[in-house]
Scaffold this active site. Structure first.
Site, PDB file in Angstrom:
ATOM      1  N   LEU A  53       0.895  -1.087   0.166  1.00  0.00           N
ATOM      2  CA  LEU A  53      -0.227  -0.013   0.039  1.00  0.00           C
ATOM      3  C   LEU A  53       0.747   1.216   0.105  1.00  0.00           C
ATOM      4  O   LEU A  53       1.087   1.891   0.984  1.00  0.00           O
ATOM      5  CB  LEU A  53      -0.826   0.045   1.222  1.00  0.00           C
ATOM      6  CG  LEU A  53      -2.237   0.747   1.098  1.00  0.00           C
ATOM      7  CD1 LEU A  53      -3.041   0.298   2.547  1.00  0.00           C
ATOM      8  CD2 LEU A  53      -2.168   2.170   1.244  1.00  0.00           C
ATOM      9  N   ALA A  54       1.222   1.684  -1.105  1.00  0.00           N
ATOM     10  CA  ALA A  54       2.458   2.779  -1.256  1.00  0.00           C
ATOM     11  C   ALA A  54       2.163   3.126  -2.704  1.00  0.00           C
ATOM     12  O   ALA A  54       2.937   2.670  -3.668  1.00  0.00           O
ATOM     13  CB  ALA A  54       3.804   2.041  -0.870  1.00  0.00           C
ATOM     14  N   GLU A  55       1.402   4.332  -2.874  1.00  0.00           N
ATOM     15  CA  GLU A  55       1.228   4.952  -4.268  1.00  0.00           C
ATOM     16  C   GLU A  55       2.614   5.147  -4.886  1.00  0.00           C
ATOM     17  O   GLU A  55       2.989   5.105  -6.316  1.00  0.00           O
ATOM     18  CB  GLU A  55       0.316   6.090  -4.276  1.00  0.00           C
ATOM     19  CG  GLU A  55      -1.043   5.690  -4.090  1.00  0.00           C
ATOM     20  CD  GLU A  55      -1.613   5.332  -2.707  1.00  0.00           C
ATOM     21  OE1 GLU A  55      -0.594   5.695  -1.790  1.00  0.00           O
ATOM     22  OE2 GLU A  55      -2.647   4.813  -2.236  1.00  0.00           O
ATOM     23  N   ASP A  79      -9.134   8.893  -6.790  1.00  0.00           N
ATOM     24  CA  ASP A  79      -8.609  10.096  -7.169  1.00  0.00           C
ATOM     25  C   ASP A  79      -7.683  10.995  -6.348  1.00  0.00           C
ATOM     26  O   ASP A  79      -6.427  11.301  -6.505  1.00  0.00           O
ATOM     27  CB  ASP A  79      -9.503  11.207  -7.614  1.00  0.00           C
ATOM     28  CG  ASP A  79     -10.941  10.866  -6.507  1.00  0.00           C
ATOM     29  OD1 ASP A  79     -10.920  11.041  -5.625  1.00  0.00           O
ATOM     30  OD2 ASP A  79     -11.959  10.625  -7.436  1.00  0.00           O
ATOM     31  N   GLY A  80      -8.242  10.931  -4.952  1.00  0.00           N
ATOM     32  CA  GLY A  80      -7.531  11.585  -3.834  1.00  0.00           C
ATOM     33  C   GLY A  80      -6.306  11.021  -3.335  1.00  0.00           C
ATOM     34  O   GLY A  80      -5.645  11.482  -2.626  1.00  0.00           O
ATOM     35  N   HIS A 124     -12.407  10.828  -2.113  1.00  0.00           N
ATOM     36  CA  HIS A 124     -12.896   9.933  -2.951  1.00  0.00           C
ATOM     37  C   HIS A 124     -13.709  10.218  -4.006  1.00  0.00           C
ATOM     38  O   HIS A 124     -14.560   9.685  -4.536  1.00  0.00           O
ATOM     39  CB  HIS A 124     -13.883   8.761  -2.042  1.00  0.00           C
ATOM     40  CG  HIS A 124     -13.121   7.953  -1.228  1.00  0.00           C
ATOM     41  ND1 HIS A 124     -12.428   8.538   0.052  1.00  0.00           N
ATOM     42  CD2 HIS A 124     -12.796   6.587  -0.985  1.00  0.00           C
ATOM     43  CE1 HIS A 124     -11.423   7.563   0.747  1.00  0.00           C
ATOM     44  NE2 HIS A 124     -11.768   6.559   0.128  1.00  0.00           N
TER      45      HIS A 124
END
Lengths: 319, 377
Positions: A53-55, A79-80, A124
């Site tokens: 979990l790490a954009e 999106d956010g 969101h």
């Protein structure tokens, strides 16, 4: 549209074994919107990767994989949540080909479910596409229909440039026809999707549905609206839009994103520059307000509605 | 309530003492056979590399002072960390540098004039890693390259190009970054991804004690080497001014990565003797005593003393100095010949595929310039 994208991803995975899907929860769960449902079972966990979990990590490692010859297709969950990856996208991904004097390319697609109308919570429901359309080296597209989504995702994956693929999440569920034999127009083409003679309205993504509703209402009242679907926000294909404005003399630009310094601003400025003598009225913008996306209970007040589009159409016609 | 003070320590693995004696620390004993197996030519090459690096450093700084470079990034003091680790890599390995690894690039076959072109403002990178020993471009946004390196290493693994049992073809990735970069989120995310996918990768942190003017104590309460262990990979702190341990530790870590045993982490304790770049003044943030302490641990003096104790001749050292002077002189001459790129370069390669905005703006610029030149626009 969600199923159309799934089908498009499946075609891309079948066509080229260098295509990889990467993202959080995209494996057994199929993504929170189920767009990747069944794909890990079909192609294996080396083609469809449930990532940590790490954009920033997802985009940064995708850059390395692209250097190795892979074609990663990333899912950003909402999106956010794209902003932790903003640095990797804008300072790294967008410039890699340039910094390498063209000796490598970055065939990476970043899928971003975006926009409102789903009644969700903070971060969101946003429309951050202008940040990326503002960045040289990136391409930005957004489909408005299942047919376009099916073809545009495959064309985006086939592109050797990085593509931000903004999926209007409120359009995931409505059904529509998909012509499996013909894509219609190339990835970066805009298109007149409804003919009219009095006013041109232009938008992208979920806004197209709003614009078509506005055109229906206006038609009942005797006003003929022409609707242009941008489809691509970078580059923008101005040809059909300028031709349309040449016919109607009036343009309303509509978007869910904030109005200031936006894709709509760019279109208004460009049309004013290039079609000045065709215009019978100033180019008008209909946007959400320049505030953070409000609590969802207020989203219908916040997002442009058919009525707000028609109010602008009336103003344009008043000149 | 009084905050509880905790002490975190890690042993420093060392083969060569600051006096130049081969006297392994207990943790370094296992590396000794690797060093004993090296022939004289290889051992002498380490010295040549280090003196070339130091000489180039002087040349780069001078060029900057003379207005020929926008910036120079010194590496004086870090020669052993860089040379030892670079010489431990195999041709098929991929190197992801930050922006200070000039000698690593040269060892991998990169013409250093390419680096000077970047620092001269003539390019944004401009070398093709595939044609330059798989030495990737410098990365100016801190720690970004740790993720690119990890993704590349994941690709090696997905391709089945590591862990096959064939050391001639198995590949790994070596990524360089500094103590300041370890504070960046990307550095931690890279460790997460590398550990999760067991990527064939070696994280090589040159702890040169200062992130521009901020000391490493502001970056970490623990020895940085504990970072790797916290993410589940073998983690080691070495004396980064000892070229032998730098070589041996990196070689073992790369071999483990290539053979499918996953990533590992090396912290090389070293010191940047000069400024961070020619843009800062280290006398404002550190003491003479500290600099003197590290000068006594100089990597080249120590290694030279050991080579001398093994019988290396005065002629050898003179020839190494001469070679370094020649390299520096040649680089200086050619760096001054790096020309301003043509204006069309601005628009080239922003995209891989044709882009209407690039074509349109290039045409506009051409017409605009032609107008000044007196031609028809």
């Amino acid at each position: 549209m969600a199923k159309a994208i799934t089908a498009g991803l499946r075609e891309a995975l079948r066509a080229d074994d260098k295509v990889l899907l990467m993202g959080e929860d995209i494996g057994p769960l199929g993504g929170v919107f189920r767009v990747t449902e069944g794909l890990q079972a079909e192609f294996g966990d080396h083609r469809v990767l449930d990532t940590p979990l790490a954009e920033s990590g997802i985009v940064g490692t995708a850059i390395g994989l692209a250097m190795r010859g892979y074609r990663p297709v990333i899912e950003i969950q909402f999106d956010g949540f794209i902003f932790p990856a903003f640095d990797q996208i804008t300072t790294q991904l967008s410039r890699m080909t340039l910094r390498h004097d063209g000796s490598i390319s970055m065939p990476i697609v970043i899928r971003v479910p975006y926009g409102g109308h789903i009644g969700s919570i903070e971060h969101h429901q946003e429309s951050p596409e202008a940040y990326f359309a503002h960045t040289p080296g990136l391409r930005v597209v957004s489909p408005s229909s299942p047919h376009d989504a099916y073809w545009m995702i495959q064309e985006a994956i086939a592109s050797n440039d990085p593509v931000l693929f903004f999926e209007p999440k409120s359009r995931y569920w409505p059904k529509g026809p998909v012509d499996l034999d013909h894509s219609g127009v190339p990835l970066h083409s805009s298109r007149v999707i409804r003919s009219g003679t009095d006013v041109t309205v232009v938008g992208h993504g979920a806004m197209i549905s709003t614009l078509l509703q506005a055109a229906d209402i206006a038609g009942e009242e005797g006003t003929s609206i022409e609707v242009v679907d941008l489809r691509s926000l970078s580059p923008i294909d101005y040809g059909p839009l300028l031709e349309s404005v040449g016919r109607t003399g009036r343009l309303v630009v509509a978007q869910e994103a904030y109005g200031s310094v936006s894709v709509g601003s760019e279109i208004a400025a460009t049309v004013a520059e290039r079609a000045f003598y065709s215009l019978e009225a100033p180019v008008l913008r209909v946007s959400s307000f320049d505030t953070p996306f409000p609590p969802a209970a207020l989203e219908t007040e916040y997002l442009p509605s058919p009525d707000r589009v028609l109010e602008a159409v009336d103003r344009a016609l008043a000149y | 309530m009084v905050a509880q003070e905790r002490e975190f320590t890690a042993p420093t693995v060392q083969l060569l003492t600051p006096e130049g004696a081969l006297r392994p620390s207990p943790e370094a004993e296992a590396y000794l056979p690797l060093i004993e197996a090296l022939d004289d030519a290889t051992l002498e090459q380490f010295h040549r590399d280090m003196v070339i690096s130091r000489r180039l450093d002087i040349t780069g700084a001078n060029l900057q002072r003379q207005g020929q470079l926008a910036l120079w990034v010194p590496s004086h003091g870090q020669e052993a960390a860089q040379v030892g680790s670079a010489r431990a890599s195999r041709p098929q390995d991929h190197i992801f540098p930050s922006y200070r690894e000039h000698i690593v690039g040269m060892i991998r076959g990169l013409d250093p004039v390419r680096i000077l072109g970047l620092l001269r403002g003539a390019t944004l990178g401009g070398w093709n890693p595939a044609e330059n020993g798989n030495f990737h471009l410098y990365t100016l946004v801190l720690a970004s390259q740790t993720l690119h390196a990890t993704g590349y290493a994941m690709g090696i693994k997905f391709d089945g190009a590591s862990g096959t049992g064939d050391p001639e073809t198995d590949a790994a990735v070596l990524v360089y970054y500094g103590d300041g970069s370890t504070s960046q989120g990307d550095a931690s995310e890279a460790l997460v991804f590398a550990a999760s996918y067991q990527a064939p990768e070696v994280f090589f942190v040159q702890n040169n004690q200062w992130a521009i003017s901020v000391p490493v104590s502001r970056q970490s309460r623990t020895p940085l080497s504990l970072r790797g262990a916290g993410f589940g990979m073998p983690s080691l702190r070495i004396d980064g001014n000892d070229v032998l341990v730098s070589y041996a530790a990196t070689r073992v870590a790369l071999e483990e990565a290539r053979s499918g045993q996953g990533p590992s982490f090396i912290e090389a304790l070293t010191y940047r003797m000069g400024a961070h770049t020619t843009a800062d003044d280290p006398t404002k943030y550190r003491t003479d005593d500290e600099v003197a302490y590290w000068a006594e641990r100089d990597p080249i003096i120590r290694y030279r003393a050991w080579l001398e104790s093994r019988g290396a001749s005065a002629e050898f050292f003179a020839s190494a100095d001469e070679e370094a002077a020649d390299v520096a002189s040649d680089v200086r001459k050619r760096a001054l010949e790096v020309t301003v790129p043509t204006r069309e370069t601005i628009f080239k390669h922003v995209y891989s595929e044709p882009h209407p905005l690039m074509a349109e703006q290039a045409a506009w610029l051409q017409a605009y310039e032609t107008g000044f030149e007196g031609g028809a626009a």
